[in-house]
Write an enzyme that holds these catalytic residues in place. Structure first.
Site, mmCIF file in Angstrom:
data_model
loop_
_atom_site.group_PDB
_atom_site.id
_atom_site.type_symbol
_atom_site.label_atom_id
_atom_site.label_comp_id
_atom_site.label_asym_id
_atom_site.label_seq_id
_atom_site.Cartn_x
_atom_site.Cartn_y
_atom_site.Cartn_z
ATOM 1 N N CYS A 1 0.843 -1.195 0.000
ATOM 2 C CA CYS A 1 0.000 0.000 0.000
ATOM 3 C C CYS A 1 0.877 1.243 0.000
ATOM 4 O O CYS A 1 2.103 1.167 0.057
ATOM 5 C CB CYS A 1 -0.939 0.020 1.206
ATOM 6 S SG CYS A 1 -0.067 0.163 2.776
ATOM 7 N N CYS B 1 3.590 1.732 2.633
ATOM 8 C CA CYS B 1 4.868 1.042 2.393
ATOM 9 C C CYS B 1 5.797 1.951 1.587
ATOM 10 O O CYS B 1 6.975 2.112 1.917
ATOM 11 C CB CYS B 1 4.647 -0.254 1.604
ATOM 12 S SG CYS B 1 3.588 -1.462 2.419
ATOM 13 N N CYS C 1 44.905 -17.588 -13.989
ATOM 14 C CA CYS C 1 45.188 -17.826 -12.569
ATOM 15 C C CYS C 1 44.122 -17.155 -11.710
ATOM 16 O O CYS C 1 43.254 -16.444 -12.216
ATOM 17 C CB CYS C 1 46.572 -17.285 -12.194
ATOM 18 S SG CYS C 1 46.696 -15.495 -12.377
ATOM 19 N N CYS D 1 43.562 -13.421 -12.055
ATOM 20 C CA CYS D 1 42.671 -12.998 -13.155
ATOM 21 C C CYS D 1 41.229 -12.931 -12.650
ATOM 22 O O CYS D 1 40.499 -11.966 -12.901
ATOM 23 C CB CYS D 1 42.747 -13.981 -14.324
ATOM 24 S SG CYS D 1 44.363 -14.138 -15.066
ATOM 25 N N ASP E 1 8.107 27.829 -33.121
ATOM 26 C CA ASP E 1 9.211 28.291 -33.949
ATOM 27 C C ASP E 1 8.835 28.005 -35.402
ATOM 28 O O ASP E 1 8.200 26.988 -35.686
ATOM 29 C CB ASP E 1 10.495 27.549 -33.567
ATOM 30 C CG ASP E 1 11.674 28.007 -34.390
ATOM 31 O OD1 ASP E 1 11.942 29.219 -34.387
ATOM 32 O OD2 ASP E 1 12.306 27.167 -35.047
ATOM 33 N N ASP F 1 12.823 22.947 -32.777
ATOM 34 C CA ASP F 1 13.601 21.762 -33.165
ATOM 35 C C ASP F 1 15.092 22.010 -33.276
ATOM 36 O O ASP F 1 15.854 21.082 -33.518
ATOM 37 C CB ASP F 1 13.092 21.207 -34.501
ATOM 38 C CG ASP F 1 13.595 22.023 -35.692
ATOM 39 O OD1 ASP F 1 13.781 23.249 -35.523
ATOM 40 O OD2 ASP F 1 13.807 21.444 -36.764
ATOM 41 N N ASP G 1 16.908 26.928 -30.290
ATOM 42 C CA ASP G 1 15.637 26.915 -29.555
ATOM 43 C C ASP G 1 15.824 26.470 -28.107
ATOM 44 O O ASP G 1 14.929 26.647 -27.282
ATOM 45 C CB ASP G 1 14.630 25.956 -30.218
ATOM 46 C CG ASP G 1 14.238 26.397 -31.614
ATOM 47 O OD1 ASP G 1 14.130 27.615 -31.821
ATOM 48 O OD2 ASP G 1 14.056 25.533 -32.478
#
Length: 802
Positions: free
Chosen positions: A16, A19, A84, A87, A499, A698, A702
């Site tokens: 709920c 929580c 080894c 690594c 624009d 765009d 702008d």
């Protein structure tokens, strides 16, 4: 203070809003955490923190300590190149440093590693890339416990628990009919009326089916808070314990015992489980938009490795890989065509149904469909860097964010359960001491009814489910809201500033008119004008050349070229001397052009750029170029006006050109001759007038205006910087998306208000009605179980918006 980071985590175990509030509060108290946002509907937690003070592991540990679980994914890999134990140690350390990795134990003997990671922060390709840089190779074995699989598993578990609970509760429900006069004619087997039989049926339901509620209640109380689990556990335990007391009292008696409430606790738990299952399924549907987007992603890719074609999982594709795409296949990554020609269906991005031709050098977007040709593509963006991955991320962030309107619900949810507990205790005392003195059964019945009718879930789900459904549906229309705050603010807009270039217009000039003069034909005019422009890189010249090529005309070879700044071009081609330019150029070269001026002014009044052309010192005519308005602009502007919005066009063009374009688009108000750096100031001026303003653009210039506006909208065909700055991205580049975004925002806010009204109204009326004794506990439980379902179902109506 180091640079702050943000992490998103999938959290399970919340029942709920209380929580979610508890996790949020706990995270905000952590050293180094500056902000935390927990969303019940999406079951996600977004945390902003200082990595110098805390980290992913500490945040995950805190959530676990609060009694919840962070959902992670596991991927098992074979490791190539280890020699080894050192690594193995290097690989383990490197993997554990990756943001989002919780654990990565490397087994040197088996040459494997199992990585537990947060899929919202890390991906398989991130893990592979990190190990590749160390000089080793990871080979994926297979992933387990993905988020989707975990949710399906949980749903199956819920269904099984519901069936088990219903089977045991049904005989108790059957026995209950004997309590009512109007159902006394129904035959009930005596065995079902036996208190010990009822005890045997109710006990597994109470402690096996009800166990998660006890666990949730314990965790909440341990953290000094209360949630729905506390209400359910307390209410059902009270009914069960009282019935158990009466059962022991009945020892030695024969037949059934009156006043038992076994059916109350069992049926309550069954109904709550049913409600939770419906809620889970409905919440799953609210993320359908994300699922649809994810289905668009290719699962595998055909690449060339070591000179051979290999089909590999999409997560294993690396930048600069050469990917083969056959006809009909989805393009797996963002990239560049290096070989082949085809038409590509880009409708999932642009909304356009017609395929787009692709040739070597052209860019392609991952998840679009290769229609008919074979393509070789060089991978540019892979994994989480692809366009579709960015879209999915934006939608996920929007669905997981909070709208300001949710603050009221959050504040109420934080104190809701303690208040309900207080009312329930008060109800019990009033009934036991005053309304029905000494009648414990009556008082406990009212106490249980108050506890179980209260529903913090409905309140907690009211806003986020609507945000999920609304933003998800908007994404299907190509509208990406960056967050719930922007979804809410959009419905208040009253002014839209557009624009001109690339927004109202196509952003690409094209040849519109060719008017020959004297003895010259249109063909002569166009061929020689285009020949002169082949030496220029000006966009207007490119428009003339493109227009001539579209007409299938041959362009003579240029032999001499000279540009006159601000005036035009002097050129030679095909043995002719050519001038293309302004009145000023014609006057300086003493070319008589007076007869063309009237037509020239007419075209300029239409917003077109007009160039005079002369051949061998004689006026040959004029050509006009214009950035034409988009096919959808006029209709889109009309739709915005219908929504009651004031539409303004802003441009750096002169007023005459601006007025011509605005008139064609149906825009009455213009702001012309505005320098790029002045656009933000113009937006601020409109805001000072009290307007709620959206800026739609765009381009790079702008970006400041997009950031200044109340809502910045970026056309998706534009630049990345504009889309990054914007609050909303319109990925289809169609102005109709503006009206769609505003309509979606208004419908979503209306839906949220309906949900809040229902959730607040339900609890405000339901609790007093239960306290006054008008509801049996099982009816109160049924009402609670379905109140949250009704909120989610109402939100899901947004998915059907057209």
């Amino acid at each position: 203070m180091s640079e702050q980071k943000e992490i998103a985590m999938q959290v399970s175990g919340m029942t709920c809003a209380a929580c979610a509030a508890r996790i949020e509060k706990g995270l905000k108290r952590m050293p180094g955490v500056t902000d935390a946002n927990v969303n019940l509907a999406t079951e996600t937690s977004n945390v902003i923190y200082d990595p110098a003070e805390t980290g992913t592991a500490a945040i995950q540990e805190k959530i676990e300590k609060l009694g919840y679980h962070v959902v992670t994914e596991k991927a098992e890999f074979d490791i190539e190149g280890m020699t080894c134990a050192a690594c193995a140690n290097r690989i383990e350390k490197r993997l554990n440093k990756i943001e989002g990795v919780a654990n990565a134990p490397v087994n040197f003997a088996l040459e494997t590693v199992t990585v537990e990671y947060n899929p919202k922060e890390a991906s398989v390709s991130d893990l592979k890339e990190a190990v590749d840089k160390l000089g080793y190779k990871l080979k994926l074995k297979g992933e387990q416990d993905s988020e989707a699989a975990a949710k399906k598993k949980e749903e199956r578990k819920q269904t099984a628990r519901l069936i088990f609970s219903a089977v045991l509760s049904f005989p108790l429900l059957w026995a209950m009919v004997s309590h009512f006069t109007f159902t006394s004619f129904i035959w009930v087997p005596d065995i079902f009326l036996n208190p010990w039989m009822q005890f045997a049926l109710a006990t597994p339901v109470q402690f096996l089916i009800g166990w998660p509620f006890y666990v949730g209640a314990y965790k909440a109380l341990r953290n000094k808070s209360a949630n729905m689990d506390v209400l359910v556990a307390l209410g059902t335990t009270a009914a069960y314990a009282y019935s158990l007391y009466l059962t022991f009292q009945s020892i030695g008696s024969h037949g059934h015992t009156d006043g038992l409430y076994y059916e109350t606790s069992a049926i309550l738990l069954t109904l709550i489980l049913l409600g939770k299952l419906f809620e889970t399924k409905a919440k799953g549907r609210s993320s359908d938009a994300i699922k649809k987007l994810m289905k668009l992603q290719a699962k595998t890719a055909t690449v060339v490795r070591d000179g051979q074609e290999q089909i590999i999982p999409i997560d294993e594709v690396l930048v600069n890989d050469i990917v083969y795409v056959k006809p009909g296949e989805r393009i797996p990554v963002d990239g560049e065509v290096v070989e082949g020609r085809s038409a590509v269906d880009e409708s999932m991005i642009t909304g356009e149904s017609l395929p787009v031709d692709k040739n070597p050098g052209d860019s392609v977007t991952g998840s679009t469909v290769n229609a008919n040709g074979f393509l070789k593509i060089k991978a540019v963006n892979v994994g989480k860097d692809t366009a579709l991955s960015h879209i999915i991320k934006i939608v996920e962030e929007a669905q997981g964010s909070k709208a300001p309107i949710q603050r009221l619900a959050d504040q109420i949810s934080g104190i809701f359960v303690p208040i309900v507990l207080g009312i329930a205790v008060l109800t019990f005392l009033i009934w036991y001491l005053w309304a029905a003195p000494g009648d414990f059964a009556e008082a406990i019945s009212k106490f249980i009814a108050v506890l179980v009718i209260a529903c913090p879930c409905a309140l907690g789900l009211a806003t986020p489910t609507s945000i999920m459904a609304g933003s998800g549906r908007a994404a299907e229309f190509g509208i990406l809201f960056k967050g719930g705050e922007h979804l809410e603010k959009t419905h208040r807009l009253d002014t839209i500033v557009l624009d001109k270039t690339g927004t109202v217009t196509n952003g690409k000039p094209r040849l519109t008119d060719a008017i020959p003069f004297g003895r010259f034909e249109e063909k002569d005019l166009l061929q020689f004008a285009a020949a002169a422009e082949t030496g220029s890189e000006h966009p207007l010249g490119e428009a003339i050349i493109a227009g001539v090529k579209d007409k299938g005309l041959e362009i003579p070879k240029l032999t001499r070229f000279e540009a006159k700044v601000g005036a035009g071009i002097l050129a030679e081609a095909g043995g002719k001397s050519i001038l293309v330019g302004t009145r000023k150029l014609m006057e300086s070269e003493q070319v008589e052009h007076g007869a063309l001026l009237a037509q020239m002014e007419e075209l300029e009044a239409e917003g077109k750029t007009v160039m005079l052309v002369s051949i061998d010192g004689e006026a040959a005519g004029l050509v006009a170029v214009a950035d034409t308005i988009k096919d959808t602009s006029r209709k889109a502007v009309a739709r915005l006006k219908e929504l009651g919005l004031d539409v303004i066009m802003m441009t750096g063009d002169n007023r005459r050109t601006a007025e011509a374009i605005a008139k064609e688009a149906g825009i009455a108000n213009i702001i012309a001759e505005v320098l790029p750096e002045q656009k933000a100031a113009e937006i601020a001026r409109l805001q000072k007038e009290g307007r709620q303003t959206a800026m739609v653009g765009d381009g790079i210039n702008d970006a400041p205006a997009l950031a200044t506006a109340d809502i910045g909208m970026a056309i998706g065909t534009g630049t990345d910087i504009a889309m990054e700055t914007a609050d909303i991205t319109l990925i289809r580049g169609d102005l109709n998306s503006i009206a769609d975004a505003i309509r979606m925002s208004r419908l979503t806010m209306k839906n949220i208000k309906q949900n809040l009204f229902w959730a607040l109204g339900y609890n405000s009326l339901g609790i007093p009605i239960a306290a006054l004794g008008f509801l049996a506990p099982w009816i109160a439980g049924a009402a609670m179980a379905f109140s949250s379902v009704s909120v989610v179902l109402n939100a899901l109506r947004l998915q059907k918006v057209k």
